[in-house]
Motif scaffolding. Structure first.
Motif, PDB file in Angstrom:
ATOM      1  N   ASP A 113      76.286 -39.829 167.194  1.00 16.82           N
ATOM      2  CA  ASP A 113      77.053 -40.638 166.245  1.00 16.82           C
ATOM      3  C   ASP A 113      76.918 -40.089 164.823  1.00 16.82           C
ATOM      4  O   ASP A 113      77.905 -40.006 164.071  1.00 16.82           O
ATOM      5  CB  ASP A 113      76.563 -42.098 166.265  1.00 16.82           C
ATOM      6  N   SER A 114      75.700 -39.717 164.461  1.00 14.74           N
ATOM      7  CA  SER A 114      75.488 -39.142 163.126  1.00 14.74           C
ATOM      8  C   SER A 114      76.242 -37.827 162.972  1.00 14.74           C
ATOM      9  O   SER A 114      76.751 -37.492 161.897  1.00 14.74           O
ATOM     10  CB  SER A 114      73.991 -38.905 162.879  1.00 14.74           C
ATOM     11  N   LEU A 115      76.319 -37.053 164.084  1.00 15.79           N
ATOM     12  CA  LEU A 115      77.057 -35.781 164.061  1.00 15.79           C
ATOM     13  C   LEU A 115      78.537 -36.023 163.793  1.00 15.79           C
ATOM     14  O   LEU A 115      79.181 -35.302 163.024  1.00 15.79           O
ATOM     15  CB  LEU A 115      76.857 -35.024 165.389  1.00 15.79           C
ATOM     16  N   ARG A 116      79.116 -37.091 164.452  1.00 13.59           N
ATOM     17  CA  ARG A 116      80.533 -37.395 164.227  1.00 13.59           C
ATOM     18  C   ARG A 116      80.793 -37.769 162.767  1.00 13.59           C
ATOM     19  O   ARG A 116      81.800 -37.358 162.164  1.00 13.59           O
ATOM     20  CB  ARG A 116      80.963 -38.529 165.155  1.00 13.59           C
ATOM     21  N   ILE A 117      79.855 -38.515 162.184  1.00  7.27           N
ATOM     22  CA  ILE A 117      80.001 -38.907 160.774  1.00  7.27           C
ATOM     23  C   ILE A 117      79.913 -37.671 159.864  1.00  7.27           C
ATOM     24  O   ILE A 117      80.702 -37.507 158.933  1.00  7.27           O
ATOM     25  CB  ILE A 117      78.910 -39.931 160.387  1.00  7.27           C
ATOM     26  N   ALA A 118      78.973 -36.764 160.199  1.00  8.02           N
ATOM     27  CA  ALA A 118      78.800 -35.544 159.399  1.00  8.02           C
ATOM     28  C   ALA A 118      80.049 -34.669 159.473  1.00  8.02           C
ATOM     29  O   ALA A 118      80.492 -34.085 158.474  1.00  8.02           O
ATOM     30  CB  ALA A 118      77.579 -34.759 159.897  1.00  8.02           C
ATOM     31  N   ARG A 119      80.634 -34.595 160.683  1.00  5.22           N
ATOM     32  CA  ARG A 119      81.876 -33.805 160.821  1.00  5.22           C
ATOM     33  C   ARG A 119      83.011 -34.417 159.999  1.00  5.22           C
ATOM     34  O   ARG A 119      83.814 -33.711 159.384  1.00  5.22           O
ATOM     35  CB  ARG A 119      82.292 -33.749 162.291  1.00  5.22           C
ATOM     36  N   TYR A 120      83.078 -35.783 160.040  1.00  9.71           N
ATOM     37  CA  TYR A 120      84.140 -36.468 159.297  1.00  9.71           C
ATOM     38  C   TYR A 120      84.005 -36.183 157.791  1.00  9.71           C
ATOM     39  O   TYR A 120      84.996 -35.906 157.097  1.00  9.71           O
ATOM     40  CB  TYR A 120      84.050 -37.976 159.564  1.00  9.71           C
ATOM     41  N   ARG A 121      82.770 -36.220 157.285  1.00  7.30           N
ATOM     42  CA  ARG A 121      82.550 -35.943 155.863  1.00  7.30           C
ATOM     43  C   ARG A 121      82.906 -34.494 155.516  1.00  7.30           C
ATOM     44  O   ARG A 121      83.520 -34.224 154.475  1.00  7.30           O
ATOM     45  CB  ARG A 121      81.078 -36.210 155.513  1.00  7.30           C
ATOM     46  N   LEU A 122      82.516 -33.563 156.404  1.00  5.32           N
ATOM     47  CA  LEU A 122      82.828 -32.147 156.162  1.00  5.32           C
ATOM     48  C   LEU A 122      84.337 -31.917 156.183  1.00  5.32           C
ATOM     49  O   LEU A 122      84.881 -31.165 155.373  1.00  5.32           O
ATOM     50  CB  LEU A 122      82.145 -31.258 157.222  1.00  5.32           C
ATOM     51  N   ARG A 123      85.021 -32.606 157.098  1.00  7.13           N
ATOM     52  CA  ARG A 123      86.475 -32.497 157.195  1.00  7.13           C
ATOM     53  C   ARG A 123      87.136 -32.934 155.881  1.00  7.13           C
ATOM     54  O   ARG A 123      88.072 -32.292 155.384  1.00  7.13           O
ATOM     55  CB  ARG A 123      86.965 -33.357 158.375  1.00  7.13           C
ATOM     56  N   LYS A 124      86.639 -34.033 155.310  1.00  5.97           N
ATOM     57  CA  LYS A 124      87.200 -34.524 154.048  1.00  5.97           C
ATOM     58  C   LYS A 124      86.962 -33.508 152.923  1.00  5.97           C
ATOM     59  O   LYS A 124      87.847 -33.258 152.107  1.00  5.97           O
ATOM     60  CB  LYS A 124      86.565 -35.870 153.680  1.00  5.97           C
ATOM     61  N   GLU A 162      95.534 -34.596 158.637  1.00  3.63           N
ATOM     62  CA  GLU A 162      95.232 -35.318 159.887  1.00  3.63           C
ATOM     63  C   GLU A 162      95.473 -34.447 161.129  1.00  3.63           C
ATOM     64  O   GLU A 162      94.758 -34.539 162.113  1.00  3.63           O
ATOM     65  CB  GLU A 162      96.084 -36.591 159.971  1.00  3.63           C
ATOM     66  N   GLY A 163      96.475 -33.590 161.082  1.00  7.96           N
ATOM     67  CA  GLY A 163      96.800 -32.788 162.273  1.00  7.96           C
ATOM     68  C   GLY A 163      95.913 -31.572 162.461  1.00  7.96           C
ATOM     69  O   GLY A 163      95.941 -30.939 163.513  1.00  7.96           O
ATOM     70  N   GLU A 164      95.109 -31.232 161.450  1.00  4.86           N
ATOM     71  CA  GLU A 164      94.296 -30.012 161.532  1.00  4.86           C
ATOM     72  C   GLU A 164      92.949 -30.304 162.186  1.00  4.86           C
ATOM     73  O   GLU A 164      92.324 -31.324 161.911  1.00  4.86           O
ATOM     74  CB  GLU A 164      94.065 -29.426 160.148  1.00  4.86           C
TER      75      GLU A 164
END
Length: 550
Positions: free
Chosen positions: A522-533, A539-541
């Motif tokens: 779960d923490s990994l998904r949050i970290a990826r989301y922050r890096l994506r931002k 949204e499509g990338e």
């Protein structure tokens, strides 16, 4: 009739011979040959292909005048060009041809000089016995002639051969003999070279104080002689002494001086060497940023050298092919010229031999056809030989590329091994956490035993652990400029962001990435989301595809 035919051919021969003697009235003097040779020597460092063409012109002119000394010097020059361009087989052929001509005319000083060049060539192609033999023969000739400068040069070459064999006593002995002769004839340029050679020997023996003394003397003489290249070499040597003895400030100072001179004379080999030495110095100071920066600068320049040398060798081979084709055309023109003159000579012989002239023309035409066939065959063989040399050159280039690819693969394997080590370490930490949770519920005695076991396991982990700095160093060797590209997109990326991006670049599974970072899925998904931002992705990338293609 037979006697008449012989008499007729004798008349024709005399007419042709008189014509050739008349056409050679403009003999090429020694001064002209020497002038052309000087021009070719000056062009050798920057334009070896032009140097070869001039040497070939000298060779043709010398052949026309049957001037064997000029032919020998032309072969020596062509051999020298090929030697400096690492085309050793062709270099050996021309130096051997020069050897034959020089022996034929009994030019002992030329033979000694040619022996010296052959000695250097055999040393380069890893045949030390032959190299030693030719240098010894050159030495004997110079002794016989009483040529002190030649003796100094031969002793210096022998000293270098012994140095390569790590036979330092003999090496110093020969270099000191060379030093004595150069001192006797007051040759400051030779003295500077020999002092640099002696300094290198003492440096190899780790006698740094003595080595430093000789390098400084050589530097002083090379500065006096305005020999910028030798100055750069000596400054680099002095810097090496300071680096090896831990005096890094002085090492940086002398290396920078060497670098500046090398830049001024545009010597890429010395520039690359200076950057690599600066990298070693900064590495010794643990300034890895500057160490890596200078190492990259040195590597970039070395790649430029490699490309330039490859282009230069291709240009040289093209010049050689053009030269061979030109010689073939000249031979054809000369043949046609002689034939036409012969026809004119025959016509002047009178009407009474018209029938004989007709027969002679037919005979000559047949010979001409045969010569053309032979010439075509020769042209074909020359073309095939040229093609073979070109293929060999391309094969050498491919081998070097394969070596570079092998080095890259090795670094990639090292990076993977390092990553797996981190994953294994973090897995072990998870196991320790689970064991601690179980131990809390146990009896005090059992708790104490389990805690000792955990401490031992943690100690073992410390022994094998490598930190993220090592990981980043290896990673950047494989994926150059990756972190720079990330920070160009967003300069506010944290070290945690960079670690996550690096692990995604390695295309690791999500589970292994979470384990390596010591976080949950779960923490990994949050970290990826922050890096994506932070990467400003729409949204499509896809974040993973974006990083893999970066």
């Amino acid at each position: 009739m037979k006697r008449f035919t012989i008499f007729f051919f004798y008349i024709l021969f005399q007419i042709s011979n008189n014509h050739l003697q008349a056409s050679s009235s403009h003999d090429i003097h020694d001064e002209k040959i020497e002038e052309l040779l000087k021009q070719a020597q000056e062009l050798l460092p920057a334009k070896p292909d032009s140097s070869v063409l001039i040497a070939d012109l000298i060779l043709e002119l010398s052949k026309q005048e049957n001037y064997k000394k000029g032919q020998a010097k032309a072969h020596q020059l062509i051999g020298s060009v090929f030697y400096h361009q690492s085309v050793y087989h062709e270099a050996l052929i021309h130096l051997q041809q020069a050897e034959v001509l020089l022996k034929d005319i009994g030019n002992e000083s030329g033979i000694a000089e040619n022996h010296g060049q052959l000695g250097l060539l055999y040393a380069t192609i890893k045949q030390p016995e032959l190299a030693h033999k030719y240098q010894e023969e050159a030495l004997k000739i110079y002794e016989k002639l009483g040529d002190k400068k030649g003796l100094a040069y031969a002793y210096g070459n022998l000293g270098r051969l012994y140095e390569k064999k790590q036979q330092y006593v003999q090496a110093i002995n020969y270099q000191e003999k060379a030093l004595n002769f150069y001192t006797e004839i007051n040759d400051s340029s030779g003295l500077a070279t020999i002092m640099e050679n002696i300094g290198s020997i003492y440096e190899d023996k780790e006698m740094f104080k003595i080595a430093h003394s000789f390098f400084m003397k050589s530097l002083h003489l090379s500065a006096k002689n305005k020999d910028s290249l030798l100055m750069a070499i000596n400054l680099n040597n002095i810097a090496d002494i300071y680096r090896k003895t831990g005096i890094y400030d002085s090492a940086i100072h002398y290396t920078n001086r060497s670098l500046q001179i090398s830049i001024n004379i545009k010597d890429k080999y010395q520039i690359s060497s200076a950057y690599k030495d600066l990298s070693k110095i900064y590495s010794g100071l643990k300034d890895y940023h500057n160490a890596y920066k200078n190492l990259e600068l040195g590597r970039t320049i070395y790649e430029d050298i490699y490309k330039s040398e490859t282009a230069r060798q291709v240009s040289l081979m093209q010049s050689l092919f053009q030269m061979e084709r030109k010689n073939s055309e000249i031979q054809k023109l000369e043949h046609d010229k002689k034939f036409n003159y012969l026809i004119k000579s025959i016509l002047t012989a009178g009407l009474f031999i018209v029938v004989l002239i007709g027969a002679l023309i037919i005979s000559r035409q047949k010979n001409r056809l045969l010569n053309k066939e032979k010439q075509l065959k020769s042209d074909k063989e020359q073309f095939e030989a040229h093609t073979s040399r070109m293929n060999n050159a391309l094969e050498t280039i491919n081998i070097k590329r394969q070596q570079l690819q092998t080095e890259l693969d090795t670094k990639a394997k090292s990076l993977t091994a390092h990553t797996l080590h981190i994953i294994g370490k973090n897995k072990m930490l998870e196991e320790i956490r689970e064991m601690l949770n179980l131990t809390i519920k146990e009896e005090p005695k059992v708790q104490k035993r389990n805690l000792k076991k955990l401490i031992k396991q943690i100690d073992q982990s410390f022994i094998q652990d490598k930190d993220w700095t090592d990981f980043r160093t290896i990673f950047e060797q494989v994926h150059q400029d990756f972190f720079i590209k990330l920070q160009q997109i967003n300069s506010d990326l944290t070290p945690a962001d960079l670690r996550l991006a690096a692990l995604i670049k390695l295309n690791l599974p999500s589970k292994d990435i979470a384990t390596t970072l010591g976080i949950s899925q779960d923490s990994l998904r949050i970290a990826r989301y922050r890096l994506r931002k932070k990467m400003n992705l729409s949204e499509g990338e896809n974040l993973i595809n974006f990083i893999l293609n970066l």
